[in-house]
Design an enzyme around this catalytic site. Structure first.
Site, PDB file in Angstrom:
ATOM      1  N   TYR A   1      -3.267  11.078   9.248  1.00  0.00           N
ATOM      2  CA  TYR A   1      -2.924   9.672   9.078  1.00  0.00           C
ATOM      3  C   TYR A   1      -3.154   9.315   7.463  1.00  0.00           C
ATOM      4  CZ  TYR A   1      -3.351   4.951   9.891  1.00  0.00           C
ATOM      5  OH  TYR A   1      -2.918   3.585   9.873  1.00  0.00           O
TER       6      TYR A   1
ATOM      7  N   GLU B   1      -4.472  -7.347   5.111  1.00  0.00           N
ATOM      8  CA  GLU B   1      -3.750  -6.212   5.116  1.00  0.00           C
ATOM      9  C   GLU B   1      -2.677  -7.010   6.612  1.00  0.00           C
ATOM     10  OE1 GLU B   1      -5.602  -3.050   6.861  1.00  0.00           O
ATOM     11  OE2 GLU B   1      -4.025  -1.531   6.729  1.00  0.00           O
TER      12      GLU B   1
ATOM     13  N   ARG C   1       0.749  -1.283  -0.030  1.00  0.00           N
ATOM     14  CA  ARG C   1      -0.130   0.040  -0.090  1.00  0.00           C
ATOM     15  C   ARG C   1       0.845   1.236  -0.116  1.00  0.00           C
ATOM     16  NH1 ARG C   1      -3.833   1.980   4.790  1.00  0.00           N
ATOM     17  NH2 ARG C   1      -1.728   3.384   5.231  1.00  0.00           N
TER      18      ARG C   1
ATOM     19  N   HIS D   1      -9.082   6.826   2.700  1.00  0.00           N
ATOM     20  CA  HIS D   1      -9.448   7.291   4.190  1.00  0.00           C
ATOM     21  C   HIS D   1     -11.023   8.152   4.033  1.00  0.00           C
ATOM     22  CE1 HIS D   1      -5.082   6.322   5.308  1.00  0.00           C
ATOM     23  NE2 HIS D   1      -5.892   5.439   5.949  1.00  0.00           N
TER      24      HIS D   1
ATOM     25  N   TRP E   1     -11.515  12.102   9.631  1.00  0.00           N
ATOM     26  CA  TRP E   1     -10.313  11.969  10.400  1.00  0.00           C
ATOM     27  C   TRP E   1      -9.224  11.723   9.417  1.00  0.00           C
ATOM     28  CZ3 TRP E   1      -7.244   7.393  10.334  1.00  0.00           C
ATOM     29  CH2 TRP E   1      -7.740   6.453   9.300  1.00  0.00           C
TER      30      TRP E   1
ATOM     31  N   ARG F   1     -13.852  -5.368   3.492  1.00  0.00           N
ATOM     32  CA  ARG F   1     -12.778  -5.251   4.503  1.00  0.00           C
ATOM     33  C   ARG F   1     -13.146  -5.286   5.960  1.00  0.00           C
ATOM     34  NH1 ARG F   1      -8.014  -3.489   3.990  1.00  0.00           N
ATOM     35  NH2 ARG F   1      -7.893  -1.864   5.792  1.00  0.00           N
TER      36      ARG F   1
ATOM     37  N   GLU G   1     -13.710  -1.463   6.646  1.00  0.00           N
ATOM     38  CA  GLU G   1     -13.082  -1.700   7.779  1.00  0.00           C
ATOM     39  C   GLU G   1     -13.754  -1.068   8.858  1.00  0.00           C
ATOM     40  OE1 GLU G   1      -9.314   0.476   6.776  1.00  0.00           O
ATOM     41  OE2 GLU G   1      -9.700   1.931   8.315  1.00  0.00           O
TER      42      GLU G   1
ATOM     43  N   ASP H   1      -5.118   3.735   0.150  1.00  0.00           N
ATOM     44  CA  ASP H   1      -6.162   3.877   0.931  1.00  0.00           C
ATOM     45  C   ASP H   1      -6.604   5.399   0.936  1.00  0.00           C
ATOM     46  OD1 ASP H   1      -8.095   4.152   3.045  1.00  0.00           O
ATOM     47  OD2 ASP H   1      -6.854   3.106   4.370  1.00  0.00           O
TER      48      ASP H   1
ATOM     49  N   GLU I   1      -9.076   2.004  -1.637  1.00  0.00           N
ATOM     50  CA  GLU I   1      -9.944   1.632  -0.293  1.00  0.00           C
ATOM     51  C   GLU I   1     -10.503   2.986   0.046  1.00  0.00           C
ATOM     52  OE1 GLU I   1      -7.119   0.191   2.446  1.00  0.00           O
ATOM     53  OE2 GLU I   1      -8.620   0.907   4.112  1.00  0.00           O
TER      54      GLU I   1
END
Ligand SMILES: O=C(O)[C@@H](O)[C@H](O)[C@H](O)CO
Ligand SMILES: [Mg+2]
Length: 403
Positions: free
Chosen positions: A160, A340, A148, A213, A403, A284, A263, A211, A237
């Site tokens: 993040y 992952e 990733r 997010h 976030w 996920r 997730e 990702d 993702e």
């Protein structure tokens, strides 16, 4: 039939916070379950301690399905991350116990190995494109077949998944959520450049993932998917927040880049629409946040009907108990996609001695009875709980974004 005589919680922070449920039976058998809900750890601890543990005492540990139904339907308040993480912890511990009593690793109880091992992806996070690629090359040389890629965005501070020199984001150090500034325009410029440079440096024999997010709008996600198509990403993702699931139809209409979501899902009801409408390619949802092996198995079975494969969450805020459970699960189901793998700190690995192993880009849960993970309680006690959060992001004008 072993009966549950006690259950207790161990909260430890060897790098990040982990909440672990330990169930003990009258024959002396013990089982472990992960109950970690990142940033809201003590809510699950209280849910278990104050409400669930009293209901477990005296029950037959082998009646996993019945206990699952009892905790789910009996709560009245169905679903939700706190409830489903608590149920997951009990469920994992019961599978661990059943495996230990049977003398079999959990994957054997789930039907046996359907493949030789679980392909995993690791993270290459860098402050710049060059830095990220250097890390990716190192991981490829370690044997990873899937990586990733996340890099810093010029003009943005780190948050993040987006690091900047000297500002690497460290979740465990934040006593309150840190705040960063987000710019979609800047971000959307850098990711295709990162992937172009990565294909140039790494070639085509390694899977590349990314990702988002949950930070884009549907049309922005469609643009990113199209821009990345030439570099054949394995997936993007969490392209948009999944509360609005029809948004994925719009993304799909524009791009063949595979989509991974889930997730933060905790129930088959979160995933049903996306799967049945073929709006995603990888689900996920994880053992710890989606009700344990018992419920994740239902999600994976539904997904299998639509050729949606699993790509379970495996960040370092999921404990080694979840990692083991995920590998038993991934090894045994027909529609495993990828897992992952963000290696834990040495301190965490020492607190949770385990049998799973990494070799040649794949992981295997090992053949110890049960899940194959234990906890060193004396060592766990030396790492007390520390409140910690993920960051929040605002747009450049101060609007709270993600976030
Ligand atoms: O896909 C990932 O590994 C990240 O989105 C992590 O899930 C985040 O740290 C919360 O666990
Ligand atoms: Mg993620």
């Amino acid at each position: 039939m072993p009966k549950i005589v006690s259950a207790r919680l161990i909260v430890t922070s060897p790098g990040r916070n982990f909440v672990t449920l330990k169930i003990q039976c009258d024959d002396g058998t013990t089982g472990l379950g992960d109950a970690t809900l990142n940033g809201r750890e003590m809510a699950v601890a209280s849910y278990l301690q104050d409400h669930v543990i009293p209901c477990l005492i005296g029950r037959e540990a082998h009646r996993i399905e019945d206990i699952w139904q009892y905790l789910y339907k009996g709560a009245y308040w169905r679903r939700g991350p706190v409830t489903m993480t608590a149920i997951a912890a009990v469920d994992m511990a019961l599978w661990d116990i059943k495996g230990k009593v049977a003398g079999l690793p959990v994957y054997q109880l789930l039907g046996g190995a359907a493949r030789e091992g679980c392909m995993v992806y690791c993270h290459a996070n860098g402050t710049s494109i060059e830095d990220t690629i250097a890390t990716a090359i190192r991981h490829r040389d370690e044997g990873y077949r899937a990586i990733r890629l996340q890099c810093g965005v010029p003009g943005l501070a780190s948050t993040y998944g987006v690091a900047k020199a000297g500002q690497r984001y460290e979740p465990a150090d934040a006593d309150l959520p840190s705040e960063s500034v987000w710019s979609t325009e800047k971000y959307l410029r850098v990711v295709p450049e990162l992937f172009a440079a990565a294909r140039e440096a790494l070639g085509w024999d390694v899977h590349l993932l990314h990702d988002v997010h949950h930070r884009l709008t549907p049309i922005e996600a469609a643009r990113l998917g199209k821009d990345l198509e030439p570099y054949r990403p394995f997936w993007i993702e969490d392209a948009t927040p999944a509360e609005d699931q029809e948004a994925f139809r719009l993304i799909r209409q524009h791009t063949t880049t595979p989509l991974a979501v889930g997730e933060i899902f905790n129930s088959i009801w979160d995933a049903k629409h996306l799967i049945e409408n073929r709006l995603i390619d990888y689900i996920r949802a994880t053992v710890v946040h989606a009700g344990g092996l018992t419920h994740l198995r239902q999600i994976a079975s539904l997904a299998d009907l639509y050729q949606v494969r699993t790509g379970c969450h495996g960040a370092t805020d999921l404990s080694p108990v979840t990692m083991a459970a995920a590998l038993h699960f991934g090894l045994s189901i027909p529609n495993f996609g990828i897992q992952e793998h963000m290696p834990h700190t040495d301190e965490t690995d020492a607190v949770f001695p385990h049998h799973y192993r990494f070799e040649d880009g794949m992981m295997h849960p090992g053949d110890a009875p049960g899940l194959g993970v234990e906890i060193d309680e004396a060592l766990a006690e030396t790492y007390p709980y520390k409140r910690a959060y993920l960051p929040v992001n605002r747009l450049e004008d101060g609007t709270l974004w993600s976030w």
